[in-house]
Write a protein that holds these residues in place. Structure first.
Motif, PDB file in Angstrom:
ATOM      1  N   LEU A  30       0.855  -1.186   0.000  1.00  0.00           N
ATOM      2  CA  LEU A  30       0.000   0.000   0.000  1.00  0.00           C
ATOM      3  C   LEU A  30       0.893   1.238   0.000  1.00  0.00           C
ATOM      4  N   HIS A  31       0.625   2.163  -0.929  1.00  0.00           N
ATOM      5  CA  HIS A  31       1.425   3.378  -1.051  1.00  0.00           C
ATOM      6  C   HIS A  31       0.561   4.620  -0.826  1.00  0.00           C
ATOM      7  N   PHE A  59      -8.984  -1.071   7.063  1.00  0.00           N
ATOM      8  CA  PHE A  59      -7.887  -1.874   7.626  1.00  0.00           C
ATOM      9  C   PHE A  59      -8.399  -2.751   8.767  1.00  0.00           C
ATOM     10  N   LYS A  60      -9.244  -2.181   9.614  1.00  0.00           N
ATOM     11  CA  LYS A  60      -9.787  -2.939  10.735  1.00  0.00           C
ATOM     12  C   LYS A  60     -10.652  -4.087  10.239  1.00  0.00           C
ATOM     13  N   ALA A  61     -11.451  -3.833   9.215  1.00  0.00           N
ATOM     14  CA  ALA A  61     -12.311  -4.888   8.657  1.00  0.00           C
ATOM     15  C   ALA A  61     -11.492  -6.011   8.031  1.00  0.00           C
ATOM     16  N   LEU A  62     -10.394  -5.658   7.378  1.00  0.00           N
ATOM     17  CA  LEU A  62      -9.547  -6.678   6.741  1.00  0.00           C
ATOM     18  C   LEU A  62      -8.775  -7.486   7.779  1.00  0.00           C
ATOM     19  N   GLY A  63      -8.267  -6.815   8.784  1.00  0.00           N
ATOM     20  CA  GLY A  63      -7.536  -7.496   9.848  1.00  0.00           C
ATOM     21  C   GLY A  63      -6.072  -7.743   9.569  1.00  0.00           C
ATOM     22  N   ASP A  64      -5.668  -7.724   8.305  1.00  0.00           N
ATOM     23  CA  ASP A  64      -4.273  -8.036   7.960  1.00  0.00           C
ATOM     24  C   ASP A  64      -3.732  -7.095   6.879  1.00  0.00           C
ATOM     25  N   ALA A  65      -4.225  -5.869   6.843  1.00  0.00           N
ATOM     26  CA  ALA A  65      -3.745  -4.924   5.830  1.00  0.00           C
ATOM     27  C   ALA A  65      -2.273  -4.604   6.073  1.00  0.00           C
ATOM     28  N   PRO A  66      -1.462  -4.508   5.018  1.00  0.00           N
ATOM     29  CA  PRO A  66      -0.043  -4.171   5.201  1.00  0.00           C
ATOM     30  C   PRO A  66       0.131  -2.724   5.628  1.00  0.00           C
ATOM     31  N   ALA A  67       1.276  -2.426   6.215  1.00  0.00           N
ATOM     32  CA  ALA A  67       1.597  -1.039   6.568  1.00  0.00           C
ATOM     33  C   ALA A  67       1.703  -0.208   5.293  1.00  0.00           C
ATOM     34  N   VAL A  68       1.404   1.068   5.411  1.00  0.00           N
ATOM     35  CA  VAL A  68       1.442   1.963   4.258  1.00  0.00           C
ATOM     36  C   VAL A  68       2.854   2.504   4.082  1.00  0.00           C
ATOM     37  N   PRO A  85       2.684  -5.687  -7.579  1.00  0.00           N
ATOM     38  CA  PRO A  85       1.410  -5.741  -6.838  1.00  0.00           C
ATOM     39  C   PRO A  85       1.290  -4.617  -5.816  1.00  0.00           C
ATOM     40  N   ILE A  86       0.959  -3.442  -6.312  1.00  0.00           N
ATOM     41  CA  ILE A  86       0.925  -2.227  -5.496  1.00  0.00           C
ATOM     42  C   ILE A  86      -0.451  -1.584  -5.606  1.00  0.00           C
ATOM     43  N   CYS A  87      -0.936  -1.057  -4.492  1.00  0.00           N
ATOM     44  CA  CYS A  87      -2.167  -0.276  -4.459  1.00  0.00           C
ATOM     45  C   CYS A  87      -1.876   1.084  -3.852  1.00  0.00           C
ATOM     46  N   VAL A 245      -8.424  -6.309  -3.802  1.00  0.00           N
ATOM     47  CA  VAL A 245      -9.540  -5.419  -4.117  1.00  0.00           C
ATOM     48  C   VAL A 245     -10.867  -6.118  -3.859  1.00  0.00           C
ATOM     49  N   ARG A 246     -10.945  -7.410  -4.161  1.00  0.00           N
ATOM     50  CA  ARG A 246     -12.180  -8.151  -3.887  1.00  0.00           C
ATOM     51  C   ARG A 246     -12.504  -8.108  -2.394  1.00  0.00           C
ATOM     52  N   ARG A 247     -11.495  -8.299  -1.555  1.00  0.00           N
ATOM     53  CA  ARG A 247     -11.716  -8.268  -0.109  1.00  0.00           C
ATOM     54  C   ARG A 247     -12.084  -6.867   0.370  1.00  0.00           C
ATOM     55  N   VAL A 248     -11.429  -5.847  -0.193  1.00  0.00           N
ATOM     56  CA  VAL A 248     -11.752  -4.465   0.171  1.00  0.00           C
ATOM     57  C   VAL A 248     -13.195  -4.147  -0.210  1.00  0.00           C
ATOM     58  N   ASP A 249     -13.620  -4.556  -1.407  1.00  0.00           N
ATOM     59  CA  ASP A 249     -14.991  -4.283  -1.848  1.00  0.00           C
ATOM     60  C   ASP A 249     -16.016  -4.983  -0.950  1.00  0.00           C
TER      61      ASP A 249
END
Length: 288
Positions: A30-31, A59-68, A85-87, A245-249
């Protein structure tokens, strides 16, 4: 080693693409470009900013989001164009980006961009405004004030319609800013009088005015800007990012009905403006 082999090695090294020096990664990165925003996102504490608080809820909903990671926008876009693989957070969708990158559902809901002017300056003449009190044309505005400057962020998109309007402004009247301390420097250019006009979301300006009440402004909506703008997660199109993105959506579809998410997108606005944002989120939640 023979001279011919040395020469071949030199050619191969010299011909290596720029992105060859970029570390390969098998997980999504994540950038973002703003130093203070990144510190708050990675720190995990809400601060009343829509851009930060909405992403923290994801981030809280995902539980495992990478640091920005901090990265200039141009560098991030270049790396994504190379297929890494960058967002990137809080990006506006336009036609050229949509043709190359993946986009999540809307994360941030904004009232359309408005033009801000110092309150101690004379109001704009009626000839520059339409019947809705909107600025009819940014080009005509700057032609009317040939010695004035408008501050614009580099490598930034306001959306297709407003990007085209900005492109018509004479370059000599644009003060372009590119910095890792984006909001602080961008708005400071306007606050200190080094620019006469600035384009901002009302959400952003209201948040800044709460911190800097001595800054007095006048604002005008823009006929060339849509009523609403949305910010998205923008990603390179890879196997890893498609799944991310599927998980974020999936998380966003639930968050659209979460009062905390709705509040995060509207808390700095006046009651009537906040009601418009709530309606926009309800409309998005109804999309199948």
């Amino acid at each position: 080693m023979t001279l011919s082999r040395c020469w071949l090695l030199f050619v191969l090294i010299g011909a290596a693409p720029v992105w060859a020096n970029t570390p390969a990664t098998s997980t999504v990165e994540l950038h973002h470009y703003d130093t203070e925003t990144i510190a708050r996102l990675n720190g995990g504490g809400t601060d009343g900013s829509a851009d930060i608080d909405t992403n923290l809820l994801i981030f809280k909903a995902l539980g495992d989001a990478p640091a920005v990671r901090e990265m200039p926008i141009a560098r991030t876009d270049h790396m994504m164009e190379q297929g890494l693989p960058i967002c990137s957070l809080n990006r506006v969708k336009n036609k050229s980006r949509d043709a190359k990158f993946l986009f999540s559902l809307p994360v941030n809901f904004y009232l359309g961009y408005q033009l801000y002017q110092h309150a101690n300056a004379a109001p704009l003449p009626a000839s520059l405004l339409n019947r809705k009190n909107q600025i009819s044309s940014l080009k005509q505005l700057m032609q009317h004030y040939p010695r004035n400057q408008i501050v614009i962020p580099k490598t930034y998109s306001f959306g297709d319609a407003l990007d085209q309007a900005v492109a018509e402004i004479p370059p000599r009247q644009i003060t372009a800013i590119s910095t890792s301390h984006y909001y602080q420097q961008f708005i400071a250019m306007f606050e200190t009088g080094r620019a006469d006009f600035i384009l901002l979301y009302p959400t952003e300006m209201q948040a800044y005015l709460k911190m800097t009440p001595e800054l007095q402004v006048r604002h005008y909506p823009l006929a060339q800007a849509p009523q609403f703008t949305t910010g998205h997660l923008m990603c390179a199109d890879t196997k890893q990012t498609r799944e991310f993105v599927r998980r974020v959506d999936t998380a966003l579809r639930k968050l659209y009905r979460d009062p905390l998410f709705v509040e995060a997108n509207s808390r700095t606005l006046a009651a009537s403006e906040a009601a418009q944002i709530r309606q926009a989120i309800r409309a998005q939640a109804a999309v199948k």
